[in-house]
Design an enzyme around this catalytic site. Structure first.
Site, PDB file in Angstrom:
ATOM      1  N   HIS A  18      33.584  49.380  44.986  1.00  0.00           N
ATOM      2  CA  HIS A  18      33.798  49.725  43.560  1.00  0.00           C
ATOM      3  C   HIS A  18      32.700  49.473  42.566  1.00  0.00           C
ATOM      4  O   HIS A  18      31.407  49.060  43.027  1.00  0.00           O
ATOM      5  CB  HIS A  18      35.253  48.958  43.109  1.00  0.00           C
ATOM      6  CG  HIS A  18      35.150  47.538  43.399  1.00  0.00           C
ATOM      7  ND1 HIS A  18      34.250  46.824  42.591  1.00  0.00           N
ATOM      8  CD2 HIS A  18      35.871  46.653  43.932  1.00  0.00           C
ATOM      9  CE1 HIS A  18      34.463  45.491  42.797  1.00  0.00           C
ATOM     10  NE2 HIS A  18      35.271  45.354  43.721  1.00  0.00           N
ATOM     11  N   HIS A  21      30.696  46.074  42.854  1.00  0.00           N
ATOM     12  CA  HIS A  21      29.782  46.013  43.771  1.00  0.00           C
ATOM     13  C   HIS A  21      28.437  46.983  43.598  1.00  0.00           C
ATOM     14  O   HIS A  21      27.238  46.481  43.715  1.00  0.00           O
ATOM     15  CB  HIS A  21      30.259  46.683  45.372  1.00  0.00           C
ATOM     16  CG  HIS A  21      31.438  46.204  45.648  1.00  0.00           C
ATOM     17  ND1 HIS A  21      32.567  46.853  45.893  1.00  0.00           N
ATOM     18  CD2 HIS A  21      31.892  44.909  45.995  1.00  0.00           C
ATOM     19  CE1 HIS A  21      33.623  46.079  46.331  1.00  0.00           C
ATOM     20  NE2 HIS A  21      33.196  44.744  46.299  1.00  0.00           N
ATOM     21  N   CYS A 126      49.750  30.706  49.514  1.00  0.00           N
ATOM     22  CA  CYS A 126      50.124  32.555  49.339  1.00  0.00           C
ATOM     23  C   CYS A 126      49.436  32.963  50.533  1.00  0.00           C
ATOM     24  O   CYS A 126      48.317  32.818  50.598  1.00  0.00           O
ATOM     25  CB  CYS A 126      49.606  32.769  48.274  1.00  0.00           C
ATOM     26  SG  CYS A 126      49.586  34.691  48.222  1.00  0.00           S
ATOM     27  N   CYS A 129      46.783  35.826  49.345  1.00  0.00           N
ATOM     28  CA  CYS A 129      45.419  34.868  48.853  1.00  0.00           C
ATOM     29  C   CYS A 129      44.981  34.404  49.952  1.00  0.00           C
ATOM     30  O   CYS A 129      43.781  33.893  49.762  1.00  0.00           O
ATOM     31  CB  CYS A 129      45.798  33.904  47.790  1.00  0.00           C
ATOM     32  SG  CYS A 129      46.493  34.508  45.995  1.00  0.00           S
ATOM     33  N   CYS A 145      53.469  33.807  43.672  1.00  0.00           N
ATOM     34  CA  CYS A 145      51.912  34.271  43.326  1.00  0.00           C
ATOM     35  C   CYS A 145      52.033  35.290  42.526  1.00  0.00           C
ATOM     36  O   CYS A 145      52.534  36.229  42.693  1.00  0.00           O
ATOM     37  CB  CYS A 145      51.207  34.697  44.844  1.00  0.00           C
ATOM     38  SG  CYS A 145      49.649  35.184  44.229  1.00  0.00           S
ATOM     39  N   HIS A 148      50.454  38.371  43.851  1.00  0.00           N
ATOM     40  CA  HIS A 148      50.961  39.231  45.060  1.00  0.00           C
ATOM     41  C   HIS A 148      52.555  39.332  44.864  1.00  0.00           C
ATOM     42  O   HIS A 148      53.180  39.874  45.686  1.00  0.00           O
ATOM     43  CB  HIS A 148      50.769  38.360  46.512  1.00  0.00           C
ATOM     44  CG  HIS A 148      49.177  38.680  46.894  1.00  0.00           C
ATOM     45  ND1 HIS A 148      48.128  37.466  46.601  1.00  0.00           N
ATOM     46  CD2 HIS A 148      48.514  39.624  47.304  1.00  0.00           C
ATOM     47  CE1 HIS A 148      47.227  37.785  47.005  1.00  0.00           C
ATOM     48  NE2 HIS A 148      47.297  39.285  47.394  1.00  0.00           N
ATOM     49  N   LYS A 294      41.170  46.590  31.955  1.00  0.00           N
ATOM     50  CA  LYS A 294      40.747  46.403  33.409  1.00  0.00           C
ATOM     51  C   LYS A 294      40.903  47.069  34.493  1.00  0.00           C
ATOM     52  O   LYS A 294      42.194  47.859  34.256  1.00  0.00           O
ATOM     53  CB  LYS A 294      41.331  44.916  33.468  1.00  0.00           C
ATOM     54  CG  LYS A 294      40.703  44.195  34.835  1.00  0.00           C
ATOM     55  CD  LYS A 294      41.264  42.871  35.377  1.00  0.00           C
ATOM     56  CE  LYS A 294      40.568  42.347  36.540  1.00  0.00           C
ATOM     57  NZ  LYS A 294      41.065  41.408  37.325  1.00  0.00           N
ATOM     58  N   LYS A 297      44.329  49.446  40.225  1.00  0.00           N
ATOM     59  CA  LYS A 297      45.026  50.483  41.109  1.00  0.00           C
ATOM     60  C   LYS A 297      46.483  50.580  40.533  1.00  0.00           C
ATOM     61  O   LYS A 297      46.795  51.807  40.506  1.00  0.00           O
ATOM     62  CB  LYS A 297      45.201  50.140  42.525  1.00  0.00           C
ATOM     63  CG  LYS A 297      44.070  50.331  43.520  1.00  0.00           C
ATOM     64  CD  LYS A 297      44.297  50.209  45.091  1.00  0.00           C
ATOM     65  CE  LYS A 297      42.842  49.844  45.713  1.00  0.00           C
ATOM     66  NZ  LYS A 297      42.890  49.043  46.727  1.00  0.00           N
TER      67      LYS A 297
HETATM   68 ZN   LIG Z   1      48.432  35.535  46.448  1.00  0.00          ZN
END
Ligand SMILES: [Zn+2]
Length: 478
Positions: A18, A21, A126, A129, A145, A148, A294, A297
């Site tokens: 992305h 990088h 998590c 994570c 989390c 997630h 920000k 997705k």
């Molecule tokens: Zn997580």
């Protein structure tokens, strides 16, 4: 001439490259090319981080072996390095056999130095994570989390730990002196005001099998820290006898702000444990937002760097992100801003300057590219900005020179000077040679940022007579 070493962060290959990088590569490459231009011998190392549970899971979902899966994804990163025209000299994959062997030796050295111990940890974990959170953090997240949306699990496990705490003083000093920009170092100092914490550096094999084995313990696999961070030295061959020790310490390590704490706390501890010097500078860039939001997705506003490069070329990409994203801070991408910079600055300021100067050379002085003794340009602020890693400001300085040359044309009006008498024929030679010298200086300063464009300008004006001048940046439709 001296030896210079720069590294960029090694991305985790669980998704395609992305913009972040691309920023890593671009900033490191600007510095590497600038140093090479100063006559230094430069090594620039990049790589890919290919181990871990997430990669293994993704591979299984794709019904592939983890190695085959990372072989594919790793290509999208080397391809981006190529498309961005980044002057990488070394590329480490953490699944390389040499890297794995060296990392095991690094582990042994840390162990021998008494810096690794085994302990049982119990806490909130998590799976997404792949990490524990503290009791307070867990409570604040209501035991779910936030990234997630999964309930945290109560977990107890035996791990190896690295004695990071032993190096608290040195780590503090590192964060006081080596972090660019300095305010990011102060954030870390605040984080470790009660001392740096020891960190878990392995996982039981049942939890993490896709990784480098802990030497002499079949039940444990190395977690990301020692495996991935060590790439910056295994790239130089450490700890083999013939490793390129004369390139260490790194002059600069380029990272994004999201991975600063690993690079400014854990990485120094590993290096100190090995008796190695710390990197001279950590250059930390911010995030690139899209339209002030920000990229994510779920919002669907992710800008694919390859989309920009495919449409407008690597040079235009490099220009926008080097100049219009602040080197030290978060920046913002919008197509509107990008096209305004492309048409206004690349096509107009630069493209017109080059093509009209080439045309006038042919029409007024028979194509002669004589240089002028009257041209001089003070590049001290440019060099100061480069030394301070303010690449955005340095490129702004380069543009000041283009503006100066455009203004010079508007004021001198070469087409009027060229209306011939004997006296004026020497005047037009002076005016045109001033422009040739200016463009050659411009090309030199531009090289670290837009190497291809700089080389083209050199080809047009650097020979005995003016070369063919192609349109450098064709105007883009809004
Ligand atoms: Zn997580």
């Amino acid at each position: 001439m001296s030896k210079k070493y720069i590294t960029s962060a090694i991305p985790y290959v669980n998704a395609k490259p992305h913009i972040g990088h691309a920023m890593d590569y671009l900033l490191a490459d600007i510095w590497a090319r600038y140093q090479a231009g100063q006559g230094n011998e430069v090594r620039y190392s990049a790589g890919t981080d290919e181990h871990g549970t997430k990669v293994e899971q993704k591979a299984r979902e794709a019904d592939a072996e983890p190695q085959a899966y990372v072989d594919e994804l790793h290509k999208s990163f080397t391809s981006m390095v190529g498309h961005l025209n980044v002057s990488v000299t070394d590329f480490v994959r953490t699944t390389d056999t040499n890297h794995q062997r060296r990392v095991q030796e690094i582990w042994r050295k840390l162990d021998k130095a008494g810096l690794i111990y085994k302990d049982t940890y119990e806490g909130w974990y998590c799976v997404g994570c792949e990490g524990f959170v503290t009791e307070t953090e867990a409570k604040n997240m209501n035991y779910t989390c936030t990234s997630h949306q999964k309930p945290l699990e109560r977990l107890s496990e035996e791990n190896y730990y690295l004695r990071v705490s032993k190096f608290t003083d040195e780590i503090r000093r590192f964060n006081e002196t080596a972090i660019v920009p300095a305010f990011r170092g102060r954030e870390i100092l605040d984080l470790i005001k009660d001392g740096a914490q020891d960190v878990s550096i392995s996982r039981p094999k049942e939890k993490l099998s896709w990784g480098i084995a802990v030497p002499d313990d079949d039940s444990q696999v190395m977690y990301v820290w020692v495996d991935a961070l060590s790439n910056y030295i295994t790239a130089l061959g450490y700890p083999d006898k013939d490793w390129a020790a004369d390139f260490w310490p790194a002059d600069v390590e380029v990272i994004g702000k999201d991975i600063l704490r690993f690079h400014s706390i854990i990485w120094p501890a590993i290096l100190l444990g090995l008796g190695l010097k710390l990197p001279k500078k950590l250059l930390v860039h911010g995030f690139v937002n899209a339209d002030g939001v920000k990229m994510s997705k779920s919002i669907g506003n992710v800008i694919d760097p390859m989309e920009i490069i495919d449409q407008y070329g690597a040079e235009a990409f490099r220009y926008f992100f080097a100049r219009h994203i602040p080197t030290f801070d978060d920046g913002d991408f919008t197509w509107q801003k990008f096209l305004a910079a492309y048409n206004g600055e690349l096509a107009n300021d630069l493209g017109n300057l080059v093509s009209r100067t080439a045309n006038m050379l042919k029409r007024f002085v028979g194509g002669s590219t004589r240089v002028s003794e009257h041209f001089s340009w003070d590049s001290s602020s440019f060099n100061q900005f480069m030394a301070d890693f303010r690449f955005d400001m340095a490129l702004g300085e380069v543009w000041n020179l283009a503006q100066h040359l455009n203004q010079y044309i508007d004021e001198q009006k070469p087409w009027e000077v060229a209306k011939s008498t004997v006296k004026q024929s020497s005047d037009i030679t002076q005016v045109m040679s001033y422009l040739v010298s200016g463009l050659l200086e411009f090309s030199k300063l531009l090289t670290p940022f837009l190497p291809d464009t700089a080389a083209k300008i050199d080809q047009i004006f650097g020979g005995d007579s003016v070369g063919e001048a192609p349109i450098l940046f064709p105007k883009a439709e809004k």
